[in-house]
Design an enzyme around this catalytic site. Structure first.
Site, PDB file in Angstrom:
ATOM      1  N   ASN A 121       0.807  -1.218   0.000  1.00 38.79           N
ATOM      2  CA  ASN A 121       0.000   0.000   0.000  1.00 38.79           C
ATOM      3  C   ASN A 121       0.845   1.275   0.000  1.00 38.79           C
ATOM      4  O   ASN A 121       0.438   2.297  -0.538  1.00 38.79           O
ATOM      5  CB  ASN A 121      -0.980   0.000   1.181  1.00 38.79           C
ATOM      6  CG  ASN A 121      -0.301  -0.173   2.517  1.00 38.79           C
ATOM      7  OD1 ASN A 121       0.652  -0.935   2.654  1.00 38.79           O
ATOM      8  ND2 ASN A 121      -0.801   0.514   3.527  1.00 38.79           N
ATOM      9  N   LYS A 142      12.296  -8.100   0.914  1.00 37.84           N
ATOM     10  CA  LYS A 142      11.264  -8.786   0.122  1.00 37.84           C
ATOM     11  C   LYS A 142      10.087  -7.828  -0.031  1.00 37.84           C
ATOM     12  O   LYS A 142       9.318  -7.616   0.903  1.00 37.84           O
ATOM     13  CB  LYS A 142      10.819 -10.061   0.831  1.00 37.84           C
ATOM     14  CG  LYS A 142       9.512 -10.674   0.298  1.00 37.84           C
ATOM     15  CD  LYS A 142       9.591 -11.067  -1.165  1.00 37.84           C
ATOM     16  CE  LYS A 142       8.283 -11.689  -1.644  1.00 37.84           C
ATOM     17  NZ  LYS A 142       7.196 -10.679  -1.817  1.00 37.84           N
ATOM     18  N   GLU A 195       4.512  -3.903  12.142  1.00 38.62           N
ATOM     19  CA  GLU A 195       3.354  -3.004  12.102  1.00 38.62           C
ATOM     20  C   GLU A 195       2.278  -3.738  11.326  1.00 38.62           C
ATOM     21  O   GLU A 195       2.454  -4.053  10.155  1.00 38.62           O
ATOM     22  CB  GLU A 195       3.749  -1.682  11.445  1.00 38.62           C
ATOM     23  CG  GLU A 195       2.661  -0.623  11.534  1.00 38.62           C
ATOM     24  CD  GLU A 195       1.842  -0.578  10.256  1.00 38.62           C
ATOM     25  OE1 GLU A 195       0.685  -1.065  10.295  1.00 38.62           O
ATOM     26  OE2 GLU A 195       2.355  -0.086   9.252  1.00 38.62           O
ATOM     27  N   CYS A 241      -2.829   1.948   6.635  1.00 42.87           N
ATOM     28  CA  CYS A 241      -2.943   1.293   7.938  1.00 42.87           C
ATOM     29  C   CYS A 241      -3.454   2.236   9.017  1.00 42.87           C
ATOM     30  O   CYS A 241      -4.133   1.799   9.953  1.00 42.87           O
ATOM     31  CB  CYS A 241      -1.604   0.687   8.344  1.00 42.87           C
ATOM     32  SG  CYS A 241      -0.221   1.834   8.241  1.00 42.87           S
TER      33      CYS A 241
END
Length: 480
Positions: A153, A176, A251, A285
């Site tokens: 995102n 990654k 997170e 988030c």
């Protein structure tokens, strides 16, 4: 400036294909067309990346802080020089409007600039000994090779928080990136290479996320894992890391409550909330995602919120006037539809949106949706929506709304709108979250500690605390 053909796996200071020759396709979420392919790393590729990172750590950890700082600042400079071409890469992969991509690349550069400065400020500690000939001290040393696992995102900012902090501490990294947005992360790695970081300090692998994560975390070479992802993925990563007793920061998303008290500037609260809620199509988030509005000002807030939402224009990033792109994938689109259907079935009012827009035959587009008087038992009030769906509800008193706001397992961010300093302080302290915005919703910045509590994760990224997660304290006692 760069395309998929310029990149690949980045191991030992060079781009290259997978050893097995396999690739994965990357899609444009606005058209569902293939943008390009990236390598699907084999176990042997991952072992090469780990060995490269191990060698890179032995070199990079010995680079003195001022030299490390100069190289990280150079990364920031290069990113700022390349914002336009890099933004087109990001927007094509993620679907977000160009203005949002430019802003994210600016924030990405800020991360490297911030950690360029923090690497010079890794302070130790001297402690008074109990005897005159005893000296006690604490020094901080880099934890080692870091496995950095990122989400799609914010495909530049999220990797940068990990890579810049790790490098600032003297660690090496195997990154990654998310399968939806790999070229954005590859652009960061290219900037690191062009800034003169030593071979092996930064490595990048792409392919099957779960297989790569497990392989990296099970390796004794990796000593620290940093993840941005979902709660279920975080729990799996935590179990894997526990087997090797590895340092972890993560997170894991949130479900941010917004408390609009009756003394607030209601129109400002509504317009700020609408603009922030639908940024990146709600795939943020810390997105405000549960709107608790005092019953005395609910109608005014709802009217202003809906009016602001109806001004948003959907489309692909390269179309004029677009400020709302598609969701990143089919999963997100299906989830948005299901959340709206569930809420309406349980009694919520559909105030705006609620379906795929007319005229969009391809792409993962969904209308910005507002649900009124949403019951607490609706899924959208319980599960993180991560999409363009905004549920509004009412409250009548302070204790009630705090209890409802804290009634989910998430605890990343929360927001308060009030003109009362007393109310702002009391609400900020009562919310079970890691970050609170009072009359403001733009929380993220390089200088602040970003992170949450409860199932939203552990550790902090950014600020003076961010580098600590990549360091280990060592106590030294010397008798003269």
């Amino acid at each position: 400036m760069y395309g998929y053909d310029d990149f690949g796996l980045y191991i030992g200071g060079a781009w290259g294909p997978s050893g097995g020759g396999r690739v994965k396709e990357v899609f444009d979420p606005a058209t569902e067309e293939v943008l390009g392919t990236v390598p699907d790393a084999t176990p042997e590729d991952l072992d090469r990346a780990l060995a490269s990172a191990e060698r890179g750590f032995s070199v990079w950890r010995r680079v003195q802080p001022w030299e490390r700082a100069a190289k990280l600042r150079k990364v920031a400079d290069l990113i700022r020089e390349r914002i336009e071409p890099y933004s087109k890469i990001m927007s094509a992969e993620s679907g977000k409007p160009l203005a949002e991509s430019r802003g994210e690349w600016g924030a990405t550069a800020d991360q490297f600039e911030w950690y360029a400065e923090e690497t010079k400020r890794i302070y130790g500690q001297l402690i008074e000994g109990r005897e005159p000939d005893v000296r006690l001290s604490v020094i901080y040393q880099p934890v080692g090779v870091v496995a950095a696992l990122s989400a799609w995102n914010f495909p530049a900012l999220l990797p940068a928080r990990k890579v810049a902090a790790a490098l600032g501490a003297g660690c090496s990294v195997v990154l990654k990136p998310a399968g939806e947005t790999p070229a954005t992360a590859m652009a960061i790695v290219q900037a690191c290479a062009d800034a003169g970081l030593p071979e092996g300090a930064v490595n990048l692998v792409t392919g099957n996320s779960s297989k790569i994560s497990e392989h990296l975390i099970r390796s004794p070479i990796v000593r620290k894992v940093s993840l941005t992802g979902s709660v279920p993925v975080g729990k799996q990563i935590l179990k894997l890391a526990a087997e090797g007793v590895k340092k972890v920061s993560m997170e894991l998303g949130g479900h941010a409550p917004v408390l609009v008290f009756d003394d607030a500037d209601v129109r400002q609260a509504a317009e700020t909330s609408a603009a922030t809620k639908f940024r990146n199509c709600g795939q943020v988030c810390i997105s405000p995602s549960r709107f608790f509005v005092h019953e005395r000002v609910y109608d005014e807030f709802a009217d202003s919120f809906v009016a602001a939402v109806k001004k948003l224009k959907l489309g692909r990033f390269d179309q004029d006037g677009v400020n709302l792109g598609p969701l990143a994938n089919q999963r997100g689109l299906d989830n948005a539809k299901a959340l709206v259907e569930d809420a309406v079935d349980k009694g919520a009012e559909l105030l705006a949106g609620g379906q795929q827009p007319a005229g969009f035959n391809r792409g993962y587009f969904f209308e910005p949706t507002v649900l009124g008087r949403t019951p607490d038992e609706a899924r959208v009030m319980i599960d993180e929506p991560f999409g363009p769906v905004a549920p509004l509800t009412t409250f009548s008193d302070f204790d009630e709304v705090i209890s409802r706001a804290n009634g989910v397992p998430f605890g990343l961010a929360g927001y308060v709108f009030t003109k009362s300093l007393r109310m702002a302080a009391q609400a900020s302290e009562a919310l079970e979250v890691g970050m609170v915005g009072v009359n403001d919703m733009m929380l993220a910045a390089a200088e602040i500690p970003f992170g949450g509590v409860k199932e939203s994760g552990m550790g902090r990224e950014g600020g003076s605390l961010g580098i600590k997660d990549y360091l280990e304290p060592k106590y030294v006692k010397t008798r003269l």
